[in-house]
Design a protein around this motif. Sequence first.
Motif, mmCIF file in Angstrom:
data_model
loop_
_atom_site.group_PDB
_atom_site.id
_atom_site.type_symbol
_atom_site.label_atom_id
_atom_site.label_comp_id
_atom_site.label_asym_id
_atom_site.label_seq_id
_atom_site.Cartn_x
_atom_site.Cartn_y
_atom_site.Cartn_z
ATOM 1 N N ILE A 126 32.197 5.607 17.050
ATOM 2 C CA ILE A 126 30.753 5.800 17.259
ATOM 3 C C ILE A 126 29.981 5.430 15.980
ATOM 4 O O ILE A 126 28.987 4.706 16.034
ATOM 5 N N HIS A 127 30.472 5.911 14.840
ATOM 6 C CA HIS A 127 29.821 5.543 13.575
ATOM 7 C C HIS A 127 29.824 4.020 13.392
ATOM 8 O O HIS A 127 28.860 3.447 12.902
ATOM 9 N N THR A 128 30.927 3.383 13.770
ATOM 10 C CA THR A 128 31.026 1.931 13.599
ATOM 11 C C THR A 128 30.033 1.205 14.492
ATOM 12 O O THR A 128 29.292 0.335 14.039
ATOM 13 N N THR A 129 29.998 1.575 15.775
ATOM 14 C CA THR A 129 29.065 0.930 16.695
ATOM 15 C C THR A 129 27.624 1.103 16.226
ATOM 16 O O THR A 129 26.831 0.163 16.273
ATOM 17 N N TRP A 130 27.316 2.287 15.744
ATOM 18 C CA TRP A 130 25.941 2.580 15.317
ATOM 19 C C TRP A 130 25.652 2.125 13.891
ATOM 20 O O TRP A 130 24.536 2.296 13.398
ATOM 21 N N GLN A 131 26.669 1.541 13.230
ATOM 22 C CA GLN A 131 26.500 0.994 11.876
ATOM 23 C C GLN A 131 25.869 2.019 10.939
ATOM 24 O O GLN A 131 24.904 1.733 10.228
ATOM 25 N N ASN A 164 13.750 7.955 28.097
ATOM 26 C CA ASN A 164 14.387 6.813 28.762
ATOM 27 C C ASN A 164 15.595 6.283 27.989
ATOM 28 O O ASN A 164 16.140 5.228 28.325
ATOM 29 N N GLY A 165 15.961 6.971 26.926
ATOM 30 C CA GLY A 165 17.099 6.509 26.140
ATOM 31 C C GLY A 165 16.745 5.417 25.157
ATOM 32 O O GLY A 165 17.632 4.795 24.567
ATOM 33 N N VAL A 166 15.438 5.171 24.976
ATOM 34 C CA VAL A 166 15.006 4.138 24.042
ATOM 35 C C VAL A 166 14.930 4.725 22.629
ATOM 36 O O VAL A 166 14.397 5.820 22.435
ATOM 37 N N ILE A 167 15.494 3.991 21.653
ATOM 38 C CA ILE A 167 15.413 4.435 20.256
ATOM 39 C C ILE A 167 13.958 4.330 19.804
ATOM 40 O O ILE A 167 13.351 3.264 19.871
ATOM 41 N N ARG A 168 13.406 5.450 19.365
ATOM 42 C CA ARG A 168 11.996 5.434 18.949
ATOM 43 C C ARG A 168 11.831 5.633 17.446
ATOM 44 O O ARG A 168 10.867 5.149 16.866
ATOM 45 N N ARG A 198 27.202 -8.798 13.144
ATOM 46 C CA ARG A 198 26.880 -7.380 12.983
ATOM 47 C C ARG A 198 25.358 -7.155 13.029
ATOM 48 O O ARG A 198 24.860 -6.256 13.718
ATOM 49 N N ALA A 199 24.638 -8.012 12.328
ATOM 50 C CA ALA A 199 23.179 -7.870 12.285
ATOM 51 C C ALA A 199 22.552 -8.129 13.653
ATOM 52 O O ALA A 199 21.625 -7.423 14.061
ATOM 53 N N LEU A 200 23.077 -9.134 14.362
ATOM 54 C CA LEU A 200 22.514 -9.439 15.686
ATOM 55 C C LEU A 200 22.709 -8.258 16.639
ATOM 56 O O LEU A 200 21.826 -7.931 17.427
ATOM 57 N N PHE A 201 23.871 -7.591 16.548
ATOM 58 C CA PHE A 201 24.090 -6.404 17.383
ATOM 59 C C PHE A 201 23.062 -5.328 17.041
ATOM 60 O O PHE A 201 22.473 -4.702 17.934
ATOM 61 N N ALA A 202 22.832 -5.136 15.728
ATOM 62 C CA ALA A 202 21.882 -4.101 15.303
ATOM 63 C C ALA A 202 20.465 -4.420 15.777
ATOM 64 O O ALA A 202 19.742 -3.530 16.239
ATOM 65 N N ILE A 203 20.079 -5.691 15.679
ATOM 66 C CA ILE A 203 18.726 -6.066 16.094
ATOM 67 C C ILE A 203 18.558 -5.867 17.611
ATOM 68 O O ILE A 203 17.554 -5.350 18.079
ATOM 69 N N ARG A 204 19.597 -6.266 18.356
ATOM 70 C CA ARG A 204 19.468 -6.251 19.817
ATOM 71 C C ARG A 204 19.696 -4.884 20.424
ATOM 72 O O ARG A 204 19.198 -4.598 21.523
ATOM 73 N N HIS A 205 20.478 -4.026 19.752
ATOM 74 C CA HIS A 205 20.862 -2.752 20.383
ATOM 75 C C HIS A 205 20.576 -1.501 19.564
ATOM 76 O O HIS A 205 20.633 -0.405 20.104
ATOM 77 N N LEU A 206 20.332 -1.666 18.269
ATOM 78 C CA LEU A 206 20.162 -0.459 17.442
ATOM 79 C C LEU A 206 18.763 -0.366 16.843
ATOM 80 O O LEU A 206 18.517 0.440 15.963
ATOM 81 N N VAL A 248 14.531 0.138 16.782
ATOM 82 C CA VAL A 248 13.466 0.888 17.442
ATOM 83 C C VAL A 248 12.924 0.050 18.598
ATOM 84 O O VAL A 248 12.673 -1.144 18.446
ATOM 85 N N GLY A 249 12.821 0.664 19.777
ATOM 86 C CA GLY A 249 12.315 -0.044 20.953
ATOM 87 C C GLY A 249 13.424 -0.518 21.886
ATOM 88 O O GLY A 249 13.146 -0.954 23.003
ATOM 89 N N ARG A 250 14.682 -0.448 21.436
ATOM 90 C CA ARG A 250 15.797 -0.870 22.296
ATOM 91 C C ARG A 250 16.487 0.339 22.901
ATOM 92 O O ARG A 250 16.512 1.415 22.297
ATOM 93 N N VAL A 251 17.063 0.148 24.103
ATOM 94 C CA VAL A 251 17.828 1.235 24.718
ATOM 95 C C VAL A 251 19.093 1.482 23.885
ATOM 96 O O VAL A 251 19.818 0.542 23.559
ATOM 97 N N ALA A 252 19.309 2.713 23.511
ATOM 98 C CA ALA A 252 20.450 3.056 22.662
ATOM 99 C C ALA A 252 21.760 2.716 23.364
ATOM 100 O O ALA A 252 21.877 2.879 24.580
#
Lengths: 92, 256
Positions: free
Chosen positions: A47-52, A65-69, B211-219, B221-225
């Motif tokens: 989980i830590h890895t995926t979330w960097q 809605n599960g959106v990171i704010r 790694r950066a592209l994953f962070a931009i697209r999925h991590l 603000v504004g993206r679904v976690a």
Amino acid sequence: MKQLADKPFVLLGVNSDEDREALKQTMVDEQITWRSWWDEGNVEGPIHTTWQIQERPAIHILDANGVIRYKNLPPEEVDAAIGRLLAELEKR
Amino acid sequence: MRVVFLFLVTLAATYPAHAEDSPSPASKQFKVLVDQYEQEGGATVFAKRFLALAEEHPKDPAAADALLWIVENVRGRSETTKALELLTANHVDSEKLGSACGDIARSRSLAAEKLLRALLDKGPHDDVKAQACYYLALLLDSEAIVVDQLRAAPDLAPRVVQYYGKDYGKHLASLKPDELAKLREQAYETMLKSFPDVTAQDTTLGKVAERALFAIRHLSVGRVAPEIEGEDVFGKPMKLSDYRGKVVMLCFWGHW
């Protein structure tokens, strides 16, 4: 946190402790009631890895809605951010 | 003691003349300025002198040295911006700019992004282009952090303008998160496509970009976690998407 008890809000953790038994004991002793994922005892867990995650504690806030704010929010701004998202939710 | 000291000074003064065949007058002036600065200090005063030198000999390779001296030694000043603009106009071909890309990215000037893009798009040297691409992406990343901070605390705006200067600070305050995310995505896509095998510290630009592209697209603000599915500390199954409908504070924690 107490005044949020009746609101649509939840605090969830991702824990990276090595010693799972000690962690369980701490959570019981200190009456930590919010749930945490077990990340295989490791800051390099999946989980830590995926979330960097680079620095901890790291606080992110997601809307309903599960959106990171908010990402990497400083602790002193947490209350205001949660308040804004709850207000947004009530308006709908 | 005095004799030894004088001897060393003489050696230092004569060495560069022997090292190069026939230095241009501009490069001699550059070396004089560097020596003077080492004795007197005062980077902001010397920035003006290095700038004057570069303006007097705009196309001379020594002008690039003088302008890079400014970029390395003073950030966020009008001389910094002028130096970046002159490098963009006259020295995009210079191989020396490769190792300066980090300083360019940290220069706190609106002109930095333009220079890095010019190096990436028009530069003739592949290694300089790779450096420019890498630091352009890092520059845009650092802008995204400021934009996120401003979004969380809009009252920080005056401090951003104070730290980054009027022009660049206002630019940062006006950036649209979605547009910035697109620019970052483009920079990392270019990195992944054009320079995947270039090494950077203990990794490659290809891995950095993925790694950066994953962070931009999925991590961002504004993206679904991304989904988190696993078990809690006590072994019970636990899934992030089960909490839809609630505001979620997600805290990465532990004893360390």
